[in-house]
Design a protein around this motif. Structure first.
Motif, short mmCIF file in Angstrom:
data_model
loop_
_atom_site.label_atom_id
_atom_site.label_comp_id
_atom_site.label_asym_id
_atom_site.label_seq_id
_atom_site.Cartn_x
_atom_site.Cartn_y
_atom_site.Cartn_z
N GLN A 257 0.83 -1.21 0.00
CA GLN A 257 0.00 0.00 0.00
C GLN A 257 0.87 1.26 0.00
O GLN A 257 0.58 2.23 -0.70
CB GLN A 257 -0.90 0.02 1.24
N LEU A 258 1.90 1.23 0.82
CA LEU A 258 2.80 2.37 0.94
C LEU A 258 3.50 2.65 -0.39
O LEU A 258 3.52 3.79 -0.87
CB LEU A 258 3.84 2.10 2.03
N SER B 183 -1.25 5.54 14.27
CA SER B 183 -2.59 5.64 13.68
C SER B 183 -2.54 5.95 12.18
O SER B 183 -3.47 5.61 11.45
CB SER B 183 -3.40 6.73 14.39
N ILE B 184 -1.44 6.55 11.72
CA ILE B 184 -1.32 6.86 10.30
C ILE B 184 -1.32 5.59 9.44
O ILE B 184 -1.69 5.60 8.27
CB ILE B 184 -0.02 7.67 10.03
N LEU B 185 -0.94 4.45 10.06
CA LEU B 185 -0.89 3.18 9.33
C LEU B 185 -2.26 2.54 9.19
O LEU B 185 -2.42 1.60 8.40
CB LEU B 185 0.05 2.21 10.06
N ASP B 186 -3.25 3.04 9.93
CA ASP B 186 -4.56 2.39 9.94
C ASP B 186 -5.34 2.60 8.65
O ASP B 186 -6.23 1.81 8.33
CB ASP B 186 -5.39 2.91 11.12
N GLY C 255 -4.79 3.82 2.59
CA GLY C 255 -5.62 4.08 1.41
C GLY C 255 -6.25 5.46 1.48
O GLY C 255 -6.27 6.20 0.50
N GLY C 256 -6.74 5.80 2.66
CA GLY C 256 -7.33 7.13 2.85
C GLY C 256 -6.29 8.22 2.80
O GLY C 256 -6.54 9.33 2.31
N LEU C 257 -5.09 7.92 3.32
CA LEU C 257 -4.00 8.90 3.33
C LEU C 257 -3.63 9.31 1.91
O LEU C 257 -3.45 10.50 1.62
CB LEU C 257 -2.77 8.31 4.03
N GLY D 35 -4.90 12.49 -2.95
CA GLY D 35 -3.76 13.38 -2.68
C GLY D 35 -3.50 13.51 -1.19
O GLY D 35 -4.43 13.64 -0.39
N VAL D 36 -2.24 13.49 -0.83
CA VAL D 36 -1.85 13.57 0.58
C VAL D 36 -2.06 14.99 1.10
O VAL D 36 -1.72 15.97 0.42
CB VAL D 36 -0.37 13.16 0.75
#
Length: 210
Positions: free
Chosen positions: A15-16, A70-73, A76-78, A82-83
């Motif tokens: 994902q990353l 929590s950023i890892l949860d 996909g949303g991140l 666009g970030v």
């Protein structure tokens, strides 16, 4: 206890890599290479910082207050749509703290090694920094790390339990006196250049399928 190899090879890593590649417009294969080289450098810089009690306390405070994983949860949303600019600003702040005046040298070395332009490298580092911090924050909580020695041991294990000489290669980069040889140090040692095989570059190449 998970290390960087587990992260990058697992579903989160996919994902990353996909998200960062989409954000920068770079191929996933090149993005994976850059992340595989950049993330150990960031962890190595953290490991250097926690050699002092003050540095360890500062890092642990940042992990508990902001970078708890929590950023890892929702990667996909991140990356979806666009970030957010706040994430990039956070990444820039982390990089400034960890790398200081060595940041440009690191970006140039990663660019030389990967063949990717420095602008994309800088963007990838900004994206990777908060995620590395989040990953470390989650591991810190799971391992109940409470002091500098525990943090030092955790960072060592996340770097893959590499031999001490490999750790010193990262330190050589971060402690360079600016005599112009830092790029050679990075490309030749930390990133596994032509003069010296193995080291971090060799280790990372093995799990990135090189």
């Amino acid at each position: 206890m998970s290390g960087l190899i587990d992260l990058l090879n697992g579903p989160l890593g996919k994902q990353l890599i996909s998200g960062v590649a989409g954000e920068t417009g770079q191929p996933e294969s090149k993005t994976a290479d850059v992340l595989g080289m950049a993330m150990p450098i960031l962890l190595g810089a953290m490991k250097k910082n926690v050699s002092t009690t003050e540095g360890a306390q500062g890092l642990m405070s940042a992990l508990s207050n902001k970078h708890n994983g929590s950023i890892l949860d929702d990667l996909g949303g991140l990356f979806g749509g666009g970030v957010d600019q706040s994430v990039l600003e956070d990444g820039a702040g982390i990089l400034g703290h960890l790398l200081g005046n060595k940041q440009t040298a690191v970006e140039n070395a990663l660019s030389q090694k990967s063949g990717m332009d420095t602008g994309s490298i800088a963007q990838i580092l900004k994206l990777a920094a908060p995620i590395v911090m989040g990953f470390l924050g989650r591991q810190t909580a799971q391992s109940s790390v409470q002091d500098s020695s525990g943090m030092n041991a955790l960072l060592g294990s996340m770097l893959g339990g590499q031999p001490e000489q490999n750790q010193s290669l990262i330190t050589t980069l971060l402690d360079s006196d600016g005599d112009g040889s830092v790029l050679d140090d990075v490309a030749g040692m930390v990133l596994g250049g032509s003069k010296k095989k193995g080291g971090l570059g060799g280790m990372l190449g093995s799990f990135l399928g090189k």
